[in-house]
Design an enzyme around this catalytic site. Structure first.
Site, PDB file in Angstrom:
ATOM      1  N   ARG A 174      50.619  21.099  -4.017  1.00 53.25           N
ATOM      2  CA  ARG A 174      51.378  19.918  -4.465  1.00 53.25           C
ATOM      3  C   ARG A 174      52.042  19.180  -3.294  1.00 53.25           C
ATOM      4  NH1 ARG A 174      48.519  21.409  -7.653  1.00 53.25           N
ATOM      5  NH2 ARG A 174      48.855  21.970  -9.826  1.00 53.25           N
ATOM      6  N   SER A 223      55.421  17.999 -15.407  1.00 50.77           N
ATOM      7  CA  SER A 223      55.888  19.266 -14.830  1.00 50.77           C
ATOM      8  C   SER A 223      57.006  19.003 -13.828  1.00 50.77           C
ATOM      9  CB  SER A 223      54.735  19.981 -14.133  1.00 50.77           C
ATOM     10  OG  SER A 223      53.755  20.367 -15.069  1.00 50.77           O
ATOM     11  N   GLU A 293      58.898  19.453  -8.292  1.00 50.62           N
ATOM     12  CA  GLU A 293      57.596  18.794  -8.228  1.00 50.62           C
ATOM     13  C   GLU A 293      57.760  17.311  -8.499  1.00 50.62           C
ATOM     14  OE1 GLU A 293      53.339  18.901 -10.609  1.00 50.62           O
ATOM     15  OE2 GLU A 293      54.312  20.794 -10.135  1.00 50.62           O
TER      16      GLU A 293
END
Length: 313
Positions: A174, A223, A293
């Site tokens: 990520r 998320s 995130e």
């Protein structure tokens, strides 16, 4: 800071707005305005604008606003939003497609299906645009952008257009090494030959899985925290007793506790402070330090201290 952008206004062919509300453009439906919001008419309009813009003015790209908290004080500088001119997807050969930075994951995966190109189905599950998930190495269901990316077209803060190979992006989980202010305007993805019926079956499976497990019809940002591998973020959040936790009108989703929700009138401060409280409780309970995130941008408004409320049962 307005003067340099005002000077640029006469030179652009796209839309340049001042003090533009961002809350309607992000999934959480909260946050302050952009000092300037620029929607370029095309690639030349974007590169020309950035070349003329004072280098001291910060620039940020905005896609669908799905994985983003815009703070209540708004975003200084220029927010660039890529429109229809950057949302095209075309097939290059039997395994490769080229996508504009403003194309959605659903459009990319559907185009790949129609071209009988497999391995790209997982983009169906990522709520965002090519620009966002190339920058973040977005992924789901066992695959990541780094697995399919060949190269990305990027406009640097200086206005220079560069083509970067996947190896140059420094991908980790990520995360990429794209510089601040760089805007992804295109990407080339490579999959493999696959029957379109099988591709559709996989896309349907992914869609059903998301429907069953995620609060898709809520004001959410997707998320919230990166998975603390090999564990899942929702597992450590749930174990710390945070499912259903609220702060103001922000809530940890009871359906999937790695999702934060705006129940109606939450400020961005409510949402971010709730996330920080979740991080604190998880750290205290299991020693795991969750990493955000969701991207958090902009400046804070007046501090507002809210009390966290748990949910029994």
């Amino acid at each position: 800071m307005s003067a340099p952008a005002e000077k640029n206004r006469t030179a652009v062919r796209g839309k340049l707005k001042f003090h533009a509300p961002l809350a309607p453009l992000v999934w959480f439906k909260s946050g302050g305005p952009a000092e300037h919001l620029f929607e370029p008419a095309d690639l030349d309009d974007l590169t020309g604008f950035l070349r003329q813009l004072d280098p001291a003015i910060p620039v940020m790209a905005l896609g669908l606003g799905s994985n983003l908290i815009v703070r209540d004080g708004g975003v200084p500088g220029v927010v660039v939003r890529l429109g229809k001119a950057f949302a095209k997807v075309e097939q290059l050969d039997e395994t490769t497609i080229r996508c504009g930075g403003g194309a959605s994951g659903i459009l990319v995966s559907s185009t790949a299906r129609d071209a009988c190109i497999g391995g790209i189905e997982f983009l169906r599950s990522i709520p965002g645009t090519v620009g966002g998930f190339v920058r973040m190495n977005g992924g789901a269901y066992g695959r990541e952008v780094k697995d399919i990316l060949v190269e990305a077209e990027v406009v640097l803060r200086s206005g220079e257009l560069r083509t970067l190979q996947v190896e140059e992006l420094g991908y980790t989980y990520r995360h990429s090494e794209l510089p601040d202010g760089a805007i992804v305007v295109g990407a080339t993805f490579r999959g493999f030959p696959k029957d379109p019926t099988d591709i559709q079956t996989e896309m349907d499976r992914i869609a059903q899985s998301r429907e069953e497990s995620q609060p898709l019809r809520s004001r959410t940002g997707g998320s919230t925290f990166k998975n603390p591998l090999p564990q899942k973020a929702w597992q450590v959040i749930d174990a710390a007793g945070c499912r259903g936790l609220t702060m103001g009108d922000a809530q940890v989703s009871e359906k999937h506790c790695n999702f934060l929700l705006n129940l109606g009138s939450a400020t961005s401060a409510d949402i971010e402070q709730l996330g920080e409280e979740v991080r604190r409780r998880v750290k205290e309970h299991s020693g795991v330090e969750l990493q955000w995130e969701i991207q958090r941008v902009g400046t804070f408004a007046e501090d507002a201290n809210q009390e966290c409320v748990g949910v029994e049962g």
